[in-house]
Scaffold this motif. Structure first.
Motif, short mmCIF file in Angstrom:
data_model
loop_
_atom_site.label_atom_id
_atom_site.label_comp_id
_atom_site.label_asym_id
_atom_site.label_seq_id
_atom_site.Cartn_x
_atom_site.Cartn_y
_atom_site.Cartn_z
N MET A 1 -4.69 5.27 -10.22
CA MET A 1 -5.59 6.38 -9.89
C MET A 1 -6.51 6.06 -8.70
O MET A 1 -7.25 6.93 -8.24
N ILE A 2 -6.46 4.81 -8.21
CA ILE A 2 -7.34 4.43 -7.09
C ILE A 2 -7.07 5.34 -5.89
O ILE A 2 -5.92 5.50 -5.47
N ARG B 1 0.81 4.82 0.88
CA ARG B 1 -0.61 5.10 1.10
C ARG B 1 -1.09 6.28 0.27
O ARG B 1 -2.29 6.47 0.09
N ARG B 2 -0.15 7.10 -0.20
CA ARG B 2 -0.55 8.31 -0.94
C ARG B 2 0.00 8.31 -2.36
O ARG B 2 0.02 9.34 -3.02
N LEU B 3 0.43 7.14 -2.82
CA LEU B 3 1.14 7.04 -4.10
C LEU B 3 0.34 6.24 -5.14
O LEU B 3 -0.29 5.24 -4.81
N GLY B 4 0.36 6.70 -6.38
CA GLY B 4 -0.09 5.89 -7.51
C GLY B 4 1.10 5.70 -8.43
O GLY B 4 1.80 6.66 -8.74
N TYR B 5 1.35 4.46 -8.86
CA TYR B 5 2.58 4.18 -9.61
C TYR B 5 2.27 3.31 -10.83
O TYR B 5 1.63 2.28 -10.72
N VAL B 6 2.73 3.77 -11.98
CA VAL B 6 2.69 2.97 -13.20
C VAL B 6 4.13 2.58 -13.53
O VAL B 6 4.91 3.43 -13.97
N PRO B 7 4.52 1.33 -13.28
CA PRO B 7 5.88 0.91 -13.64
C PRO B 7 6.05 0.84 -15.16
O PRO B 7 5.06 0.77 -15.90
N GLN B 8 7.30 0.85 -15.62
CA GLN B 8 7.53 0.77 -17.07
C GLN B 8 7.02 -0.55 -17.62
O GLN B 8 6.41 -0.61 -18.68
#
Ligand SMILES: Nc1ncnc2c1ncn2[C@@H]1O[C@H](COP(=O)(O)OP(=O)(O)O)[C@@H](O)[C@H]1O
Ligand SMILES: [Mg+2]
Length: 291
Positions: A153-154, A79-86
């Protein structure tokens, strides 16, 4: 700002008999930390553990006060994470806007009006407003990479885990990305892996270097650069004692390693320091192997 937000203690992860991460202990605070390391160093494995995409085999992991080893902990982190996978795939048929809108729904933005406003905000942030109505399949590689960043970034997450987000971006786009990440790092904890030492030098106060699944360096960027003082010199040719040497645009050769006594020493940069750190570690490992 000095509170620890992410803590890894003696974390290990193995694939079969190979250790991708060994005894990794690391504490992160708000701000931007760069993660450097050669291919296969364990960067993606570490980032996936922090992003709750992978479980550690050994050690303890605490992310934003929660334990990602439990189902409730994982939900709290996500709920508090933004993730860009490789690497990412995209569901077929979506436009850039509808893809982000869909992800915002998964991120529990149920009110359409505020959700659409948030999607427009992140689209603008990564400079994709013009192509938002286009299908994802019609976007360029760099545009898709920025779309993945936009979804991270949402909702202005407290933790951003970014695995090589600058790959495929042109210099102007990288500049803009630095601006976006710099702002995010004013309040969020941002961990960004990259092969571009310039990105780290431009953005990060702190750098972690991984190699062979172990932390080789963890500290201020300036401290890592300082380690290379007295080990970079210019000459007309490659020096036999140089670990790395390359002819620069001026025609002279930048040598990195152990200089001869009369060397024309120059100021090291982060790339020099990184190359020396990884090179010296490989050298030491070689000595250990023969002794
Ligand atoms: N799913 C997997 N199965 C088997 N080995 C893997 C898997 N993912 C990573 N590895 C291995 O773990 C090590 C670390 O990989 P990775 O974390 O992707 O490193 P990096 O991101 O620094 O390049 C490498 O030796 C890699 O081959
Ligand atoms: Mg990787």
């Amino acid at each position: 700002m000095n509170t620890t937000t992410v803590a890894l203690t003696d974390v290990g992860k193995s694939y079969g008999r190979a250790d991708a991460l060994s005894d990794v202990t690391l504490a992160l605070r708000p701000g931007i930390t760069g993660l450097l390391g050669p291919n296969g160093a364990g960067k993606t494995t570490m980032l996936r553990i922090l992003a709750t995409a992978l479980a550690a085999d050994r050690g303890t992991v605490e992310v934003l006060g929660s334990d990602p080893g439990t189902a409730t902990g994982r939900t709290a982190v996500r709920r508090r994470l933004g993730y860009v996978p490789q690497e990412t795939g995209f569901p077929r048929g979506f436009t850039a806007f509808s893809f982000l809108d869909y992800l915002a729904i998964l991120k529990e933005w149920s009110d359409a009006e505020t959700r659409h406003a948030e999607v427009r905000r992140v689209v603008e942030l990564v400079d994709l407003t013009d192509v938002a109505p286009k299908r994802v399949s019609a976007l360029s590689g760099g545009q898709r990479r920025r779309l993945v960043l936009a979804q991270a970034m949402i909702g202005q997450p407290d933790l951003l885990v970014l695995d090589e987000p600058t790959t495929g971006l042109d210099p102007a786009q990288r500049g803009r990305l630095r601006d976006v990440l710099g702002r995010a790092g004013e309040s969020a904890t941002v961990l960004i892996s990259t092969h571009q030492t310039e990105d780290v030098a431009a953005l990060c106060e702190r750098v972690v270097v991984l190699d062979g699944g172990r932390v080789l360096f963890d500290g201020a960027v300036t401290d890592l650069v300082r380690q290379a003082t007295g080990r970079v010199w210019m000459a007309d040719d490659r020096h036999p004692a140089a670990q790395h040497a390359w002819r620069t645009g001026t025609g002279r050769v930048r040598n990195v390693g152990d200089p001869p006594p009369d060397a024309e020493l120059i100021e090291p940069d982060l790339e020099d320091a990184y190359l020396l750190l990884v090179g010296d570690a490989a050298h030491d490992a070689g000595l250990e192997a023969v002794s």
